[in-house]
Design a protein around this motif. Structure first.
Motif, PDB file in Angstrom:
ATOM      1  N   GLY A 111     -31.638 111.470  46.658  1.00 11.99           N
ATOM      2  CA  GLY A 111     -31.168 110.152  47.062  1.00 11.99           C
ATOM      3  C   GLY A 111     -32.229 109.105  47.356  1.00 11.99           C
ATOM      4  N   TYR A 112     -33.411 109.227  46.784  1.00 11.42           N
ATOM      5  CA  TYR A 112     -34.435 108.214  47.016  1.00 11.42           C
ATOM      6  C   TYR A 112     -34.106 106.924  46.266  1.00 11.42           C
ATOM      7  N   ASP A 113     -34.551 105.799  46.865  1.00  8.59           N
ATOM      8  CA  ASP A 113     -34.284 104.506  46.252  1.00  8.59           C
ATOM      9  C   ASP A 113     -35.356 104.137  45.240  1.00  8.59           C
ATOM     10  N   ARG A 114     -36.553 104.600  45.500  1.00 11.15           N
ATOM     11  CA  ARG A 114     -37.645 104.296  44.582  1.00 11.15           C
ATOM     12  C   ARG A 114     -38.704 105.387  44.699  1.00 11.15           C
ATOM     13  N   TYR A 123     -34.226  95.601  55.149  1.00 13.22           N
ATOM     14  CA  TYR A 123     -34.306  96.197  53.815  1.00 13.22           C
ATOM     15  C   TYR A 123     -35.344  97.314  53.811  1.00 13.22           C
ATOM     16  N   ASP A 146     -37.564  96.800  37.412  1.00 13.68           N
ATOM     17  CA  ASP A 146     -37.037  98.165  37.472  1.00 13.68           C
ATOM     18  C   ASP A 146     -38.159  99.187  37.405  1.00 13.68           C
ATOM     19  N   GLY A 196     -37.678 101.999  40.138  1.00 10.54           N
ATOM     20  CA  GLY A 196     -36.472 101.830  40.937  1.00 10.54           C
ATOM     21  C   GLY A 196     -35.472 102.907  40.567  1.00 10.54           C
ATOM     22  N   ARG A 197     -34.408 103.035  41.360  1.00 11.75           N
ATOM     23  CA  ARG A 197     -33.472 104.133  41.146  1.00 11.75           C
ATOM     24  C   ARG A 197     -32.828 104.182  39.754  1.00 11.75           C
ATOM     25  N   THR A 249     -34.376 100.726  55.411  1.00 10.33           N
ATOM     26  CA  THR A 249     -33.420 101.627  54.779  1.00 10.33           C
ATOM     27  C   THR A 249     -33.922 102.192  53.448  1.00 10.33           C
ATOM     28  N   VAL A 250     -34.959 101.589  52.886  1.00  9.17           N
ATOM     29  CA  VAL A 250     -35.439 102.054  51.584  1.00  9.17           C
ATOM     30  C   VAL A 250     -36.222 103.352  51.738  1.00  9.17           C
ATOM     31  N   ARG A 251     -35.824 104.346  50.964  1.00  9.74           N
ATOM     32  CA  ARG A 251     -36.554 105.625  50.995  1.00  9.74           C
ATOM     33  C   ARG A 251     -37.429 105.727  49.755  1.00  9.74           C
ATOM     34  N   THR A 252     -38.712 106.026  49.988  1.00 10.00           N
ATOM     35  CA  THR A 252     -39.677 106.049  48.896  1.00 10.00           C
ATOM     36  C   THR A 252     -40.295 107.442  48.747  1.00 10.00           C
TER      37      THR A 252
END
Lengths: 244, 114
Positions: free
Chosen positions: A89-92, A8, A118, A167-168, A11-14
């Motif tokens: 396209g960032y996740d957070r 996890y 969230d 969060g996104r 793959t998460v982009r911050t």
């Protein structure tokens, strides 16, 4: 097999969003401490119409820099930051101050809480902090705190904190509807809770400002306080904003 | 009002009409605002040419002092206009903010390509 939590994390982009208006002095230290402590987070500096070397300093420090043609204020700068991280396209993402008020050591505290929420607000007034403000500001913040508590049905100890993670889904909301005027942080809390997002608060420690000056005088503060009261009481957060 | 004052107000109203038409021709003033001012100019011209109209209207509305009606109409009109401009300003501010954001994002994309 790789543990689930680790996969996890890979793959998460911050992204780190730093609104900056004439912060060329304080910015280098902030950027270097971020690249030390969170090297895998992408830093984006929103140069809010600065007249000093903020943009150059930001790029020299390895950050992406978005320059606004004129000063929009912190809310406007943040909204641009949210638009940027959403379309990249960032996740957070989380907000971070350009003046060194926020401490990189507290970032993991903020992001850990984002797993079950969230949006996360880092509060200066939690258990292990020692943050002091003047009595006028204290009174105003107390009133806002009660109103926000009433409107959100939730208890917040620090409604104006600028140390926040998203969060996104919340980023997508804020990319189009983030409140763009001063005291945006209060309005944003109500907007997010009003749209049914789970917002939590965690205690963090914060430092003093290293450079620059406090952004507002008392009379302006009163004006913005009244403006926010009107916005909150008018309940405009419950309706989607007009787009034209 | 005396006869002289009527002539003066009538000339001023006519002058205002001419200025508005000229501004529209020069494309300094948008046509939608010209309608507003042409209407006001025409109303003033009518009031100057036929003062009986205002007296008659005031009497029908039960207003004893005729200038009161004129002031009431003028203040009401100006208030509505101020509200309309506030609305337009809010909308323009929203659009300008969005444009500034778009510009910053376009600059970002241009820098990445160049």
């Amino acid at each position: 097999m790789v543990p689930r939590a680790l996969r996890y994390r890979e793959t998460v982009r911050t992204a780190v969003i730093i609104p900056a208006f004439n912060e060329a002095q304080a910015l280098p230290a902030v950027l270097s401490s971020l690249s030390d402590q969170v090297p895998d987070h992408d830093v984006v500096v929103i140069d809010d119409g600065s007249t000093d070397a903020t943009a150059r300093v930001a790029r020299d420090g390895g950050a992406t820099c978005l320059s606004l043609p004129f000063n929009l204020g912190i809310g406007g700068a943040l909204r641009l930051g949210f638009r940027h991280v959403v379309d990249q396209g960032y996740d957070r993402a989380y907000q971070f101050d350009a003046d060194g008020q926020h401490e990189p050591s507290q970032i993991p505290v903020l992001l850990a809480a984002l797993d079950g929420a969230d949006m996360v607000v880092g509060s200066r007034f939690g258990s292990h902090t020692g943050y002091r403000v003047g009595w006028g500001r204290n009174l105003a913040m107390g009133l806002l705190r009660r109103l926000v508590g009433h409107l959100s049905g939730q208890k917040f100890t620090d409604t104006s904190s600028g140390f926040r993670a998203f969060g996104r889904p919340v980023l997508q909301l804020f990319a189009s509807e983030y409140p763009v005027e001063y005291m945006d942080s209060v309005e944003a809390l109500i907007l997010a809770t009003g749209r049914g997002f789970r917002v939590v608060e965690v205690p963090v420690s914060m430092g003093d400002r290293r450079a620059g000056r406090p952004s507002n005088r008392n009379l302006r503060l009163v004006y913005h306080f009244v403006r926010v009261l009107i916005v909150l009481l008018a309940g405009s957060h419950r309706r989607p904003a007009q787009t034209s | 009002m005396s006869g002289g004052a009527h002539v003066l107000v009538g000339l001023l109203a006519l002058g205002a009409l001419l200025v508005v038409v000229r501004l529209v021709r020069l494309q300094v003033l948008k046509a939608k605002y010209s309608i507003l001012w042409l209407t006001v100019g025409a109303a003033l011209a009518v009031a100057a040419a036929a003062p009986g109209v205002l007296d008659w209207a005031a009497e029908r509305l039960g207003i004893g002092y005729q200038p009161t009606l004129f002031l009431l109409l003028a203040i009401g009109f100006l208030l509505l206009l101020a509200m309309h401009f506030s609305y337009e300003l809010s909308r323009m501010e929203r659009r300008i903010r969005t444009l500034a954001e778009e510009l910053a994002l376009l600059r970002r994309d241009a820098e990445r390509k160049g």
